[in-house]
Write a protein that holds these residues in place. Structure first.
Motif, mmCIF file in Angstrom:
data_model
loop_
_atom_site.group_PDB
_atom_site.id
_atom_site.type_symbol
_atom_site.label_atom_id
_atom_site.label_comp_id
_atom_site.label_asym_id
_atom_site.label_seq_id
_atom_site.Cartn_x
_atom_site.Cartn_y
_atom_site.Cartn_z
ATOM 1 N N UNK A 4 -15.882 48.991 21.701
ATOM 2 C CA UNK A 4 -16.526 48.056 22.627
ATOM 3 C C UNK A 4 -15.758 46.735 22.567
ATOM 4 N N UNK A 5 -14.562 46.721 23.157
ATOM 5 C CA UNK A 5 -13.657 45.587 23.025
ATOM 6 C C UNK A 5 -13.459 44.815 24.321
ATOM 7 N N UNK A 6 -13.780 45.426 25.452
ATOM 8 C CA UNK A 6 -13.512 44.792 26.744
ATOM 9 C C UNK A 6 -14.819 44.396 27.426
ATOM 10 N N UNK A 7 -14.652 43.671 28.544
ATOM 11 C CA UNK A 7 -15.778 43.293 29.416
ATOM 12 C C UNK A 7 -16.806 42.397 28.729
ATOM 13 N N UNK A 8 -16.297 41.521 27.873
ATOM 14 C CA UNK A 8 -17.162 40.534 27.232
ATOM 15 C C UNK A 8 -17.090 39.212 27.995
ATOM 16 N N UNK A 36 -13.002 25.662 11.786
ATOM 17 C CA UNK A 36 -14.057 26.594 11.416
ATOM 18 C C UNK A 36 -14.325 27.522 12.599
ATOM 19 N N UNK A 37 -13.740 28.688 12.531
ATOM 20 C CA UNK A 37 -13.783 29.628 13.644
ATOM 21 C C UNK A 37 -15.159 30.256 13.801
ATOM 22 N N UNK A 38 -15.424 30.746 15.007
ATOM 23 C CA UNK A 38 -16.696 31.373 15.364
ATOM 24 C C UNK A 38 -16.399 32.544 16.288
ATOM 25 N N UNK A 39 -17.046 33.711 16.026
ATOM 26 C CA UNK A 39 -16.911 34.808 16.970
ATOM 27 C C UNK A 39 -16.770 36.168 16.313
ATOM 28 N N UNK A 40 -16.689 37.229 17.120
ATOM 29 C CA UNK A 40 -16.476 38.587 16.610
ATOM 30 C C UNK A 40 -15.005 38.776 16.253
ATOM 31 N N UNK A 41 -14.655 38.569 14.982
ATOM 32 C CA UNK A 41 -13.250 38.493 14.590
ATOM 33 C C UNK A 41 -12.644 39.856 14.264
ATOM 34 N N UNK A 42 -13.468 40.888 14.267
ATOM 35 C CA UNK A 42 -12.965 42.251 14.108
ATOM 36 C C UNK A 42 -13.619 43.151 15.158
ATOM 37 N N UNK A 43 -13.187 44.391 15.192
ATOM 38 C CA UNK A 43 -13.602 45.314 16.246
ATOM 39 C C UNK A 43 -15.081 45.680 16.142
ATOM 40 N N UNK A 44 -15.629 46.121 17.275
ATOM 41 C CA UNK A 44 -16.991 46.657 17.364
ATOM 42 C C UNK A 44 -16.883 48.041 17.990
ATOM 43 N N UNK A 45 -17.543 49.022 17.379
ATOM 44 C CA UNK A 45 -17.479 50.392 17.870
ATOM 45 C C UNK A 45 -18.874 51.000 17.942
ATOM 46 N N UNK A 46 -19.056 51.870 18.923
ATOM 47 C CA UNK A 46 -20.231 52.734 18.983
ATOM 48 C C UNK A 46 -19.824 54.087 18.423
ATOM 49 N N UNK A 47 -20.532 54.540 17.392
ATOM 50 C CA UNK A 47 -20.215 55.828 16.775
ATOM 51 C C UNK A 47 -21.428 56.740 16.879
#
Length: 853
Positions: free
Chosen positions: A6-10, A179-190
């Motif tokens: 789930x990496x695109x369309x954000x 000081x960074x903010x956000x989803x810094x690694x991948x998100x997957x639906x398993x």
């Protein structure tokens, strides 16, 4: 098992919060992994934080709340599987996760991954996922207020100690406040019915030659009901050739293979090869259908940290022994390669490891104020024989210890150890960076207290370092645990036990670098000297040419070290006559850095004298890299441009090296007088051999008087002992008169040592030139330097010695990749430098005393 990234369309926006209630939402598209700074810069809504003073224009970001959201479709087949999980590999940091309007989790640890069961909440077709990130500054401040208040620290702000977030983001003495903010690694639906949850692999090597291998592996499934499932397990070499396989292996049964000599041992760089193998594990049901598969890369090696009494000196060794070979670890410290971790493109980690290889280094310490690094870094170290010293993520602070925080730390440690334990490069876990040193400095470290009950003491984090972390490491791995770096002996600066951080050059007592031998420890895991980066990098941090001078506001902002002006000038003034224009200042600080750091490696490697006499067994410079364009202790800058010191260190870490020390010895006529004495200049000559075999060599020692051009030569034949230094000769400096009063100026005699292997007598295998110091007293003669360019080869000769020759492409055109820099030349000793990409172009140069330098 089906995995849907789930990496695109954000899209993302700042949203209203307690501290910013009147925010107007502005949604903009993005993809992940990412961070707010990166996206705002991409959209042109903030200036480049690395340029000028822009760092201070973006501080508001860390005090705002942000939301990232996406819509994604799921098909009916996935929804109907037994398990439906959302896997968040890394969220930075304080995040509330909602799925289809329902809160499913909150997070407060950047280093954790999160697997969330969303069966029953996920819908066929359209789903809405939303990540609400709260301000890291305010959340850390809230935790601080609720759990004890501000505590002492070095670098950054005290609220960082209460946050499981990369500590360097609060600002360090080499890095900006980002000081960074956000989803810094991948998100997957398993989605799956059952999966392999954990595979633990333990390998061992036995036998006198460490050539008998065994492998054990245990398996855990996501569901405990696994009786109807079997495993097919195959071990393959790098070419895909099967070495061993088993079918229908019960999940509950531990795999035990005696591989004998069917596999080869993994060695550090310079001591052997790095064979790697793939262990393929397939989970099958009773019908033979593959339900899940995992491939783990493995290697076979024995790794120990030897701490034994030493011959002739107090204390104990601290030496890494790999497959029975005790290794001198010459390497670097590693900080995160960017303030914005998601901007580190694929291949950049490998480029850094390639630089280590070019520099003849064999160890990298992943420092405790950053992150547990990307797999690419560890993989590259595995493949190239670079040993890894891995800190846990605590640095320079009196950290709190309370149940909620400790629970998070325990999960963090378990995940880190499980992920890193299979890498053959990882040979040590250390509990923190300099936390014991800080506790000692404020008087709260009580070494007499060994009760194990520390949470209510003045140093509560001892519970983490001495109870929690060692339990996790011992339970989940066979890797050596060291409670801190530095640590050992009567205190953390004890030079006779454990490791030390030797900062009495630059920090502390600000010793001259000629004292490195007196400042040695059993393992020196930090030391350093600052130097400016390449002029191209300096020009990257501003487009304002009026700011291109060392004392400009922008130049000063790109050096974060406290008191750096005084310390740079202390060492410059003690050693050089120098100018302040930016090209000259770059040159002088670089030559100072190269002289200082190469001396440390040269003198400490001399103290690795063989088994039982490993008086210094490692030197890890602070640091290899930068996280932004700046002036720092790095030996290569943010853009991977090596500084001259990179090359002088590389010369000191070759398989064979030669070294010289010289000093004045003053002897009074008798005890009754101070006016009558003799001063003799004495020297010592040695060589080092890091191979495991003795080697016969010839060493030519030649002197050159800069005033008279008088020359003298001596030749020595010696056998260098294996994996050790060997003393060759000591005596008076040839042609140096004895002085009888301090008004007599010593002759300016340059001494060069050239080492030849007896098996290759026509090739200079190693060389070193010892010049009279400090250099500020010398009058450099016109050297008759001749530079001949032949395509990508530069041939260098001289009529009189040259000190500190640095080459560049004339006119500042496209860079060349140089094989060597910061060269000392000697008459009759031609040197050749490869410059990839030079293409026959002319070169420019600087050396000490050339008029421009």
């Amino acid at each position: 098992m089906l995995k849907s990234p789930l990496l695109e369309n954000w899209e993302f926006s700042q949203v209203s919060s307690e501290h910013s209630p009147d925010v107007h939402e502005s949604w903009n598209p993005c993809s992940i992994p990412t961070s707010v700074h990166v996206e705002l810069k991409r959209l042109g809504k903030i200036p480049d934080p690395y340029k000028d003073l822009n760092e201070w224009k973006v501080q508001w970001i860390q005090e705002a709340d942000w939301v990232f959201k996406t819509q994604f479709d799921v098909d009916e087949a996935q929804v109907n599987q037994k398990h439906v999980d959302l896997l968040f590999e890394g969220l930075d940091t304080y995040c509330t996760i909602t799925l289809n309007g329902k809160e499913i989790a909150t997070t407060d640890n950047m280093f954790l991954s999160h697997r969330i069961d969303v069966k029953g909440m996920i819908k066929a077709k359209s789903n809405q996922l939303e990540l609400h990130f709260k301000s890291p500054w305010h959340e850390a401040s809230k935790a601080e207020a609720e759990n004890g208040g501000p505590k002492p620290l070095w670098n950054g702000a005290s609220n960082r100690l209460y946050s499981r977030k990369a500590q360097y983001g609060w600002g360090w003495d080499w890095g900006p406040v980002m000081m960074t903010v956000g989803p810094w690694k991948a998100i997957n639906l398993e989605t799956y019915d059952i999966r392999l949850d954990e595979i633990r692999i333990d390998d061992s090597l036995t036998g006198e030659a460490y050539d008998h291998a065994k492998l054990a592996a245990s398996f855990t499934l996501s569901d405990t009901d696994a009786e109807a499932h079997q495993l097919e397990i195959t071990l393959k070499d790098a070419s895909g050739q099967t070495i061993r396989t088993v079918r229908d292996h019960p999940v509950s049964e531990k795999l035990r293979w005696d591989l004998g000599k069917d596999v080869k041992a993994w060695y550090p760089r310079g001591y052997g090869d790095q064979p790697l193998y793939d262990l393929e594990v397939q989970l099958k049901n009773s019908g033979g259908d593959v339900l899940d598969r995992i491939t783990k890369r493995v290697a076979f090696r024995s790794a120990k940290v030897i701490q034994e009494p030493l011959e002739g000196q107090e204390g104990t060794s601290f030496v890494f022994e790999i497959n029975g070979i005790r290794v001198f670890c010459g390497g670097s410290n590693w900080i995160p390669a960017d303030s914005f971790l998601t901007e580190i493109e694929p291949g950049r980690y490998r480029a850094w490891v390639d630089l280590l290889i070019r520099g003849n280094q064999n160890m990298l310490r992943v420092w405790g104020g950053g992150v547990y690094e990307a797999e690419e870094l560890y993989d590259a170290c595995d493949e190239n024989g670079i040993l890894v010293w891995q800190d846990f993520m605590f640095g320079c602070g009196l950290y709190p210890s309370y149940p909620k925080l400790n629970e998070s730390i325990k999960l963090e440690a378990e995940q880190a150890v499980r992920r890193l334990r299979d890498h053959p490069s990882v040979v040590i876990f250390a509990g923190n960076n300099e936390d014991y040193a800080l506790a000692e400095s404020i008087g709260v470290m009580d070494y007499k207290d060994n009760s194990g009950d520390y949470m209510n003491s003045k140093f509560p984090a001892r519970h983490v370092y001495e109870v929690l972390l060692p339990e996790v490491v011992d339970r989940l791995s066979n890797i050596f645990y060291h409670r801190s770096s530095p640590y050992g002996g009567k205190d953390s600066s004890d030079q006779t036990v454990g490791d030390i951080h030797q900062w009495n050059v630059w920090h502390g007592t600000q010793e001259p670098w000629s004292n490195w031998d007196k400042l040695a420890g059993r393992f020196v895991s930090e030391f350093g000297m600052q130097g400016y980066p390449n002029i191209r990098t300096v020009k990257e941090w501003t487009d304002d040419k009026s700011q291109l001078f060392p004392q400009s506001r922008i130049s000063v902002n790109h050096n974060k070290a406290d008191g750096f002006e005084r310390r740079l000038e202390l060492y410059l003034m003690e050693n050089f006559r120098h100018s302040f224009d930016i090209p000259s200042y770059i040159y002088y600080t670089q030559i100072m850095q190269s002289e200082c750091l190469s001396a440390a490696y040269r003198l400490w490697r001399r103290s690795f004298k063989g088994r039982g006499r490993e008086y210094t067994a490692g030197a890890l410079v602070w640091q290899i890299n930068d996280c932004w364009p700046c002036v720092s202790w790095a030996i290569a800058d943010y853009y991977l441009r090596p500084k001259p010191t990179f090359f002088t260190i590389a010369r000191e870490l070759r398989t064979y090296t030669v070294g010289i020390t010289r000093k004045d010895v003053k002897t009074h006529r008798d005890s009754s007088t101070s006016a009558f004495f003799e001063i003799k200049e004495e020297m010592e000559l040695w060589a080092c051999n890091s191979s495991v075999n003795p080697i016969d060599v010839e060493v030519v020692l030649e002197t050159f008087n800069l005033n008279t051009s008088q020359r003298e030569q001596k030749t020595f034949n010696a056998q260098l002992q294996p994996n050790a230094s060997t003393e060759i000769w000591s005596g008076p400096v040839p042609s140096q008169p004895i002085r009888t009063d301090h008004s007599q100026i010593p002759e300016p005699i340059v001494i060069q040592a050239r080492l030849y292997l007896s098996s290759a007598p026509d090739k200079v295998e190693a060389r070193y030139s010892s010049w009279p110091e400090p250099y500020k007293y010398l009058t450099f003669p016109e050297p008759g330097l001749k530079i001949t360019v032949k395509g990508d080869e530069v041939v260098l000769t001289c009529e009189k010695p040259v000190k500190g020759l640095v080459l560049d492409v004339k006119g500042g055109g496209d860079e060349a990749i140089w094989s060597d820099q910061a060269l000392d030349l000697f008459p009759g000793d031609e040197q050749k430098v490869e410059a990839k990409g030079l293409g026959g172009r002319d070169v420019t140069f600087r050396y000490l005393g050339d008029g421009s330098a």
